[in-house]
Motif scaffolding. Structure first.
Motif, mmCIF file in Angstrom:
data_model
loop_
_atom_site.group_PDB
_atom_site.id
_atom_site.type_symbol
_atom_site.label_atom_id
_atom_site.label_comp_id
_atom_site.label_asym_id
_atom_site.label_seq_id
_atom_site.Cartn_x
_atom_site.Cartn_y
_atom_site.Cartn_z
ATOM 1 N N LEU A 375 106.094 47.368 44.628
ATOM 2 C CA LEU A 375 106.064 45.935 45.093
ATOM 3 C C LEU A 375 104.873 45.481 46.146
ATOM 4 O O LEU A 375 104.948 44.778 47.080
ATOM 5 N N SER A 376 103.822 46.259 46.024
ATOM 6 C CA SER A 376 102.466 46.085 46.820
ATOM 7 C C SER A 376 101.741 45.336 46.039
ATOM 8 O O SER A 376 102.072 44.219 45.298
ATOM 9 N N THR A 377 100.315 45.275 46.186
ATOM 10 C CA THR A 377 99.109 44.405 45.525
ATOM 11 C C THR A 377 99.248 44.802 44.053
ATOM 12 O O THR A 377 98.765 44.043 43.393
ATOM 13 N N ARG A 378 99.915 45.797 43.691
ATOM 14 C CA ARG A 378 99.739 46.434 42.365
ATOM 15 C C ARG A 378 100.712 45.403 41.518
ATOM 16 O O ARG A 378 101.446 44.491 41.961
ATOM 17 N N TRP A 379 100.517 45.703 40.137
ATOM 18 C CA TRP A 379 101.361 44.856 39.284
ATOM 19 C C TRP A 379 102.756 45.617 39.181
ATOM 20 O O TRP A 379 103.193 46.665 39.517
ATOM 21 N N VAL A 380 103.734 44.828 38.398
ATOM 22 C CA VAL A 380 105.137 45.029 38.298
ATOM 23 C C VAL A 380 105.113 46.459 37.725
ATOM 24 O O VAL A 380 106.093 47.339 38.062
ATOM 25 N N SER A 381 104.291 46.683 36.364
ATOM 26 C CA SER A 381 104.596 47.901 35.985
ATOM 27 C C SER A 381 104.359 49.066 36.776
ATOM 28 O O SER A 381 104.939 50.234 36.494
ATOM 29 N N SER A 382 103.288 48.946 37.870
ATOM 30 C CA SER A 382 103.062 50.094 38.523
ATOM 31 C C SER A 382 104.361 50.383 39.805
ATOM 32 O O SER A 382 104.707 51.450 39.772
ATOM 33 N N SER A 383 105.036 49.198 40.043
ATOM 34 C CA SER A 383 106.166 49.165 40.998
ATOM 35 C C SER A 383 107.255 50.017 39.994
ATOM 36 O O SER A 383 108.172 50.756 40.383
ATOM 37 N N PHE A 384 107.489 49.742 38.742
ATOM 38 C CA PHE A 384 108.522 50.362 38.078
ATOM 39 C C PHE A 384 108.148 51.696 37.746
ATOM 40 O O PHE A 384 109.134 52.486 37.812
ATOM 41 N N ARG A 385 107.117 52.208 37.656
ATOM 42 C CA ARG A 385 106.795 53.690 37.199
ATOM 43 C C ARG A 385 107.090 54.444 38.763
ATOM 44 O O ARG A 385 107.593 55.616 38.686
ATOM 45 N N ALA A 386 106.685 53.570 39.692
ATOM 46 C CA ALA A 386 107.172 54.424 41.069
ATOM 47 C C ALA A 386 108.649 54.576 41.301
ATOM 48 O O ALA A 386 109.099 55.747 41.567
ATOM 49 N N VAL A 387 109.491 53.457 41.043
ATOM 50 C CA VAL A 387 110.776 53.477 41.179
ATOM 51 C C VAL A 387 111.467 54.283 40.182
ATOM 52 O O VAL A 387 112.349 55.062 40.484
ATOM 53 N N PHE A 388 111.056 54.445 39.048
ATOM 54 C CA PHE A 388 111.639 55.322 37.946
ATOM 55 C C PHE A 388 111.201 56.593 38.139
ATOM 56 O O PHE A 388 111.908 57.745 38.090
ATOM 57 N N ALA A 389 110.016 57.147 39.209
ATOM 58 C CA ALA A 389 109.792 58.323 39.398
ATOM 59 C C ALA A 389 110.783 58.774 40.466
ATOM 60 O O ALA A 389 111.212 60.157 40.596
ATOM 61 N N VAL A 390 111.288 58.118 41.586
ATOM 62 C CA VAL A 390 112.225 58.476 42.186
ATOM 63 C C VAL A 390 113.517 58.523 41.578
ATOM 64 O O VAL A 390 114.372 59.532 41.821
ATOM 65 N N TRP A 391 113.970 57.736 40.714
ATOM 66 C CA TRP A 391 115.133 58.104 39.960
ATOM 67 C C TRP A 391 115.104 59.306 39.018
ATOM 68 O O TRP A 391 116.203 60.168 39.313
ATOM 69 N N ASN A 392 113.885 59.613 38.415
ATOM 70 C CA ASN A 392 113.849 60.759 37.695
ATOM 71 C C ASN A 392 113.804 62.234 38.743
ATOM 72 O O ASN A 392 114.320 63.041 38.318
ATOM 73 N N ASN A 393 113.236 62.038 39.872
ATOM 74 C CA ASN A 393 112.958 63.112 40.825
ATOM 75 C C ASN A 393 114.488 63.069 41.837
ATOM 76 O O ASN A 393 114.139 63.739 42.785
ATOM 77 N N TYR A 394 115.411 62.491 41.560
ATOM 78 C CA TYR A 394 116.134 62.174 42.554
ATOM 79 C C TYR A 394 116.889 63.623 42.837
ATOM 80 O O TYR A 394 116.853 63.906 44.209
ATOM 81 N N ALA A 395 117.354 64.450 42.091
ATOM 82 C CA ALA A 395 117.893 65.735 42.300
ATOM 83 C C ALA A 395 116.840 66.656 43.156
ATOM 84 O O ALA A 395 117.210 67.258 44.159
ATOM 85 N N ALA A 396 115.598 66.573 42.519
ATOM 86 C CA ALA A 396 114.593 67.412 43.348
ATOM 87 C C ALA A 396 114.284 66.980 45.021
ATOM 88 O O ALA A 396 114.351 67.677 45.861
ATOM 89 N N LEU A 397 114.475 65.681 45.054
ATOM 90 C CA LEU A 397 114.394 64.924 46.199
ATOM 91 C C LEU A 397 115.465 65.435 47.381
ATOM 92 O O LEU A 397 115.110 65.818 48.397
ATOM 93 N N VAL A 398 116.677 65.325 46.818
ATOM 94 C CA VAL A 398 117.900 65.738 47.749
ATOM 95 C C VAL A 398 117.818 67.176 48.190
ATOM 96 O O VAL A 398 117.975 67.619 49.199
ATOM 97 N N ASN A 399 117.313 67.947 47.042
ATOM 98 C CA ASN A 399 117.275 69.374 47.547
ATOM 99 C C ASN A 399 116.236 69.587 48.358
ATOM 100 O O ASN A 399 116.287 70.533 49.056
ATOM 101 N N HIS A 400 115.120 68.933 48.328
ATOM 102 C CA HIS A 400 114.015 69.359 49.250
ATOM 103 C C HIS A 400 114.420 69.076 50.505
ATOM 104 O O HIS A 400 114.028 69.538 51.727
ATOM 105 N N PHE A 401 115.053 67.666 50.785
ATOM 106 C CA PHE A 401 115.502 67.274 52.000
ATOM 107 C C PHE A 401 116.268 68.333 52.855
ATOM 108 O O PHE A 401 116.263 68.511 53.789
ATOM 109 N N GLU A 402 117.474 68.694 51.840
ATOM 110 C CA GLU A 402 118.395 69.796 52.410
ATOM 111 C C GLU A 402 117.530 70.886 52.968
ATOM 112 O O GLU A 402 117.856 71.695 53.854
#
Length: 464
Positions: A375-402
């Protein structure tokens, strides 16, 4: 008697014998002898009882073919060679001797060679062959430059392409091998292609619309991007198509400056004011005030000159403005956005964190997607790719934080940071917000892509 004289006259004309009737009959050579000599020596001519050489007279001078002591006899070129002796037999022998000597002379043989080469048109053939070769080589160079541009390669690759083709045995000539030559060739080809395409549009007398956008290049120059949308008759493209027209450098970014630059660009390609009055239907642009303003913008200047023109605010741009306004009004979106920006900074600015996240994803057998800004100066499709990356990487992110929370090599501040991130990302509220944003941005992203289709029209766009 009349038939015999006519036949003799025709024969003497063929054998380069100039009959002066009675006077010529009194020379040392009879008419039969003259015809015999002229038949054996095509270059021999008889005029006014004297001999001459048609080849030497035709050449005149040997020029660069002349060598030491070699020249063309003036007597033979002027037909002034006469006999000597007091008896007819001696006179005939003297003429035979002079004919033989002239035939074997170096000057006469060189003249014959020059005439023979001239009859073959050797120089013209050489020039024609040279021009044909130059055209063939130039065509090869033009195709190479077009290939570089078509493949979006750097112009510096042009010289390597030329060198490679020469190593493969292809004749590429000796000129037009530089990077600047490639730039000039591509500019020439693109200009010719655009002019030919616009000429087809003008000749087809189809209605047209324009898409314009003012932007700034990396070098800081203000430019106007101009696209043309129209149908082209006589081609397989039955529906309207978008055609890139030109990238115009603006001398002034005011409304008058943009308006003047746009009309000059259209006039250059053969679309004058009279043509625009009859065939220009609409102009599409973004919501910049200098273009879409009602009082003194480009819209006002164009509608004053062409009252029937419809101005249309880009549907995708309106969609982006709507999303931006929504983000400002809903505070929860701002908190979500700040958290994802924090994730972007952590993994974008630290190669170590990026490596550790990849290791966690590998252990969990998860395909890792790149996390970007939302939701920056980029288009909506770029924001969707960023949010979907977090959704897809969710387990890896939690594991890395731990792992980072208990990593002895990290400082206490870093451990606390990762502990807070883990607490935030593992909360039920964040997971629900993340899923909601994925659904909403996916819908908006698909709508944006649909609005970019080349066959989209007003009714279909509004319906979507």
């Amino acid at each position: 008697g009349n038939d015999i004289q006519t036949t003799a006259s025709e024969q003497t004309c063929v054998g380069h014998v100039d009959i002066d009737s009675d006077n010529d009959q009194s020379s040392c050579l009879t008419l039969e002898q003259k015809l015999d000599f002229c038949g054996r020596y095509e270059w021999l001519c008889v005029r006014r009882k004297k001999l001459g050489c048609t080849v030497c007279r035709k050449v005149g001078t040997l020029g660069i073919e002349a060598k030491m002591g070699m020249k063309i006899s003036k007597e033979w070129t002027d037909s002034e060679v006469s006999c000597y002796g007091d008896e007819k037999k001696k006179q005939q022998n003297s003429l035979r001797k002079k004919i033989l000597l002239h035939k074997e002379s170096a000057g006469h043989q060189t003249a014959v060679k020059i005439v023979t080469e001239a009859e073959k048109e050797k120089l013209e053939n050489v020039v024609l062959k040279s021009l044909t070769r130059e055209k063939t080589v130039t065509a090869k160079i033009f195709r190479t430059a077009y290939k570089v541009a078509k493949g979006n390669q750097s112009f510096n690759n042009f010289e390597m392409e030329i060198d490679l083709q020469e190593m493969n045995g292809i004749d590429m000539g000796r000129i037009l091998h530089s990077t600047n030559a490639c730039i000039n060739i591509v500019n020439h080809i693109s200009t010719e292609m655009r002019q030919k395409l616009v000429k087809e549009v003008v000749n087809s007398k189809s209605k047209m619309s324009l898409m314009i956008d003012e932007s700034t290049t990396l070098s800081g120059k203000s430019t106007l991007i101009v696209y043309l949308r129209s149908c082209i008759e006589g081609t397989e493209m039955k529906e309207p198509v978008n055609l890139f027209l030109d990238l115009v450098e603006l001398q002034s970014v005011t409304a008058n400056g943009i308006f003047t630059a746009l009309l000059d660009c259209l006039k250059y390609y053969g679309m004058g004011e009279e043509y625009l009055k009859n065939y220009l239907v609409s102009v599409t642009c973004d919501g910049a005030s200098v273009i879409l303003g009602c009082k003194s913008a480009v819209k006002k200047l164009l509608t004053d000159k062409f009252p029937s023109v419809i101005f249309w605010h880009c549907a995708n741009h309106r969609l982006e403005l709507s999303v931006a306004d929504t983000v400002k009004d809903v505070s929860g979106v701002n908190r979500f956005k700040s958290f994802l920006d924090k994730l972007y900074v952590i993994y974008h600015a630290s190669p170590r964190n990026s490596r550790e996240l990849h290791s966690c994803a590998k252990l969990l057998e998860v395909e890792l997607l790149k996390i970007g800004r939302v939701l920056s100066t980029r288009w909506v499709s770029s924001s969707f790719r960023a949010v979907f990356a977090v959704w897809n990487n969710y387990a890896a992110l939690v594991n890395h934080f731990e792992e980072a929370m208990t990593d002895p090599t990290r400082s206490n501040n870093e451990k606390c940071t990762y502990e807070g991130l883990k607490k935030k990302i593992a909360s039920t509220e964040f997971v629900m917000d993340l899923g909601l944003m994925c659904d909403a941005l996916q819908e908006l992203s698909e709508l944006r892509l649909d609005l970019q289709q080349r066959n989209i029209h007003f009714y279909k766009a509004i319906k979507k």
